[in-house]
Scaffold this motif. Structure first.
Motif, mmCIF file in Angstrom:
data_model
loop_
_atom_site.group_PDB
_atom_site.id
_atom_site.type_symbol
_atom_site.label_atom_id
_atom_site.label_comp_id
_atom_site.label_asym_id
_atom_site.label_seq_id
_atom_site.Cartn_x
_atom_site.Cartn_y
_atom_site.Cartn_z
ATOM 1 N N VAL A 50 -2.413 -4.444 5.750
ATOM 2 C CA VAL A 50 -3.503 -5.107 6.473
ATOM 3 C C VAL A 50 -3.329 -4.902 7.974
ATOM 4 O O VAL A 50 -2.251 -5.122 8.527
ATOM 5 C CB VAL A 50 -3.545 -6.614 6.141
ATOM 6 N N THR B 200 -10.946 -6.865 10.344
ATOM 7 C CA THR B 200 -9.695 -6.527 9.656
ATOM 8 C C THR B 200 -9.908 -5.328 8.748
ATOM 9 O O THR B 200 -10.972 -5.176 8.152
ATOM 10 C CB THR B 200 -9.221 -7.738 8.822
ATOM 11 N N ALA C 41 -12.149 -2.585 3.341
ATOM 12 C CA ALA C 41 -11.060 -2.002 2.566
ATOM 13 C C ALA C 41 -11.277 -0.500 2.442
ATOM 14 O O ALA C 41 -12.405 -0.029 2.263
ATOM 15 C CB ALA C 41 -10.995 -2.633 1.177
ATOM 16 N N LYS D 288 -8.150 -3.292 5.469
ATOM 17 C CA LYS D 288 -7.161 -3.327 4.397
ATOM 18 C C LYS D 288 -7.026 -1.921 3.820
ATOM 19 O O LYS D 288 -8.005 -1.329 3.372
ATOM 20 C CB LYS D 288 -7.582 -4.326 3.308
ATOM 21 N N VAL E 95 -0.281 -1.815 -0.298
ATOM 22 C CA VAL E 95 -1.424 -2.425 0.385
ATOM 23 C C VAL E 95 -0.969 -2.864 1.774
ATOM 24 O O VAL E 95 0.104 -3.452 1.920
ATOM 25 C CB VAL E 95 -1.970 -3.640 -0.392
#
Length: 436
Positions: A83, A157, A94, A159, A81
């Motif tokens: 970011v 953002t 995401a 992800k 994962v």
């Protein structure tokens, strides 16, 4: 102004930047297309089974770290994962790609054909990316590079979720109560810190020509449940069947009885349903009535209520038919994946974005009988999942080898369209969304 579940679509300064951002995506994706194809071929040549994707995860993590992203490894065994924080405030999107391959032997022919071996449920097997997860991983790696190069312009953002075991675990058998893949990543907090406001993903498919994007609002992929039925009778001499209780005859009657679950008990005007018995095992010799017969199969539905009713009908029919023969039926239904349901309003918002990314080559698809554990992400977060065609344009998709076939083939020319599409839906959501 139209409001989409926390998404405002009124004109804004951020939205006015979208055409420029989409053009940048197109340019940046084209610049790294050769690298994208090289990644895909490398991953294809070195496939790994579910929860064993250590090499693939290492490749992904190294790339994301070089991009300056905040990277976490070892999620749900081998998941990665990362970011990416844009320079401007905004929501969180995401993006997910699955990394695992299948226990399939690839024929020779491609210069990057897999020669890999692996362990599947304790057995030595050949391993191949026969469902395109190599393409998914390479596409998302490229999306990360494209968006990282634009982070100073991103209002929010992103992800990146690289998931293991979408096809299921390979080191142990699936069973009720055990979690893997998307479900395991969610359990380990992948949808927290930060929590996404939307989630997107794609799947390559042999059902569409190269570069064509297919999508569907609402229920798009079926649930997948594994059906196991054990019929127990009384062993005896086959020349004296009246002294035994024959589980083979009983199992045959159950198979026929299960055909009425769909044809006579399910409201097909509400939702399509499939119940298939795929294996029957029992008996050891021509003149012995065996003690037991074991059957397995699959159940596919698109509606939670229909799913529950079908499970009840299967148990009732199996148990009652067995009882009528003085036998016993033990029914186990293992719920593997939920129906994949795309968020209607997000899908409507992103449809024209996909059309631009694919240069107008977009189609609304029928429901798929295949399942996808991306469904678990959509259970938690609004979003959509779409398909990318990978059949060379000089071939007929209806005659192409399907996903999971050893002859499944990915036209590398389609990959850049996938990069454009995932990156474009991301920047459009970031630019138009306003979190509460």
């Amino acid at each position: 102004m139209i409001v989409l579940a926390g998404v405002s679509t009124s004109p804004s300064r951020a939205q006015s930047l979208v055409p420029d951002l989409e053009q940048q995506i197109r340019s940046r994706a084209a610049q790294i297309e050769d690298k994208l194809i090289a990644w895909r071929r490398d991953i294809h040549q070195n496939p790994e089974l579910g929860e064993q994707e250590t090499r693939t995860a290492g490749l992904v993590a190294e790339h994301l770290s070089k991009l300056g992203l905040d990277v976490r490894t070892g999620v749900a065994q081998t998941g990665v994962v990362a970011v990416l924080k844009g320079a401007k405030p905004g929501p969180v999107v995401a993006l997910r790609a699955d990394m695992d391959a299948l226990p399939v032997k690839e024929p020779q022919g491609l210069p990057f054909a897999s020669m890999a071996k692996g362990k599947y449920l304790g057995r030595d097997v050949d391993v191949m990316h026969a469902c395109g997860h190599d393409a998914h991983t390479a596409i998302l790696m490229a999306v990360a590079e494209v968006l990282a190069g634009m982070k100073d312009q991103l209002p929010g953002t992103v992800k990146f979720i690289f998931q293991p075991a979408e096809e299921g675990p390979s080191l142990y058998a699936a069973f009720t109560g055990k979690v893997w893949g998307a479900k395991a990543m969610i359990k380990e907090g992948v949808l927290q810190n930060p929590k996404p406001d939307a989630v997107f993903g794609l799947h390559v498919t042999s059902g569409l020509p190269s570069g064509r994007i297919g999508y569907r609002a609402g229920a798009a992929n079926a649930s997948a449940d594994e059906l196991r039925i054990k019929v127990t009778g009384k062993q005896g001499h086959a020349g004296y069947p009246w002294r035994a209780v024959d589980p083979i005859t009983t199992a045959s009657q159950i198979v026929l009885g299960l055909q009425t679950v769909v044809s006579r008990r399910t409201d097909l005007m509400k939702s399509p349903t499939v119940v298939s018995v795929s294996t029957i095992n029992g008996g050891s010799r021509f003149n012995i009535v065996p003690e037991t017969v074991e059957m397995s199969g699959t159940i596919r539905t698109y509606d939670a209520g229909v799913r529950a009713q079908v499970h009840n009908d299967i148990r009732q029919i199996s148990e009652n038919i067995a009882e009528s023969a003085n036998a016993k039926a033990e029914v186990e239904v293992i719920e593997l994946y939920d129906p994949l349901v795309n968020h209607d309003k997000v899908t409507a918002r992103m449809a024209p974005v996909l059309e631009r990314a694919a240069d107008g080559d977009v189609v609304v698809t029928e429901r798929s009988g295949a399942s996808e554990d991306f469904s678990f992400f959509l259970n938690e977060v609004p979003g959509m999942f779409f398909n990318l065609g990978i059949v060379p344009k000089d071939q007929d998709p209806s005659k192409a080898a399907p996903n999971h076939s050893p002859n499944f083939y990915v036209d590398d020319k389609a990959l850049v369209v996938g990069v454009r599409a995932l990156a474009a839906v991301t920047v459009n959501y970031l630019a138009s969304a306003k979190t509460d």
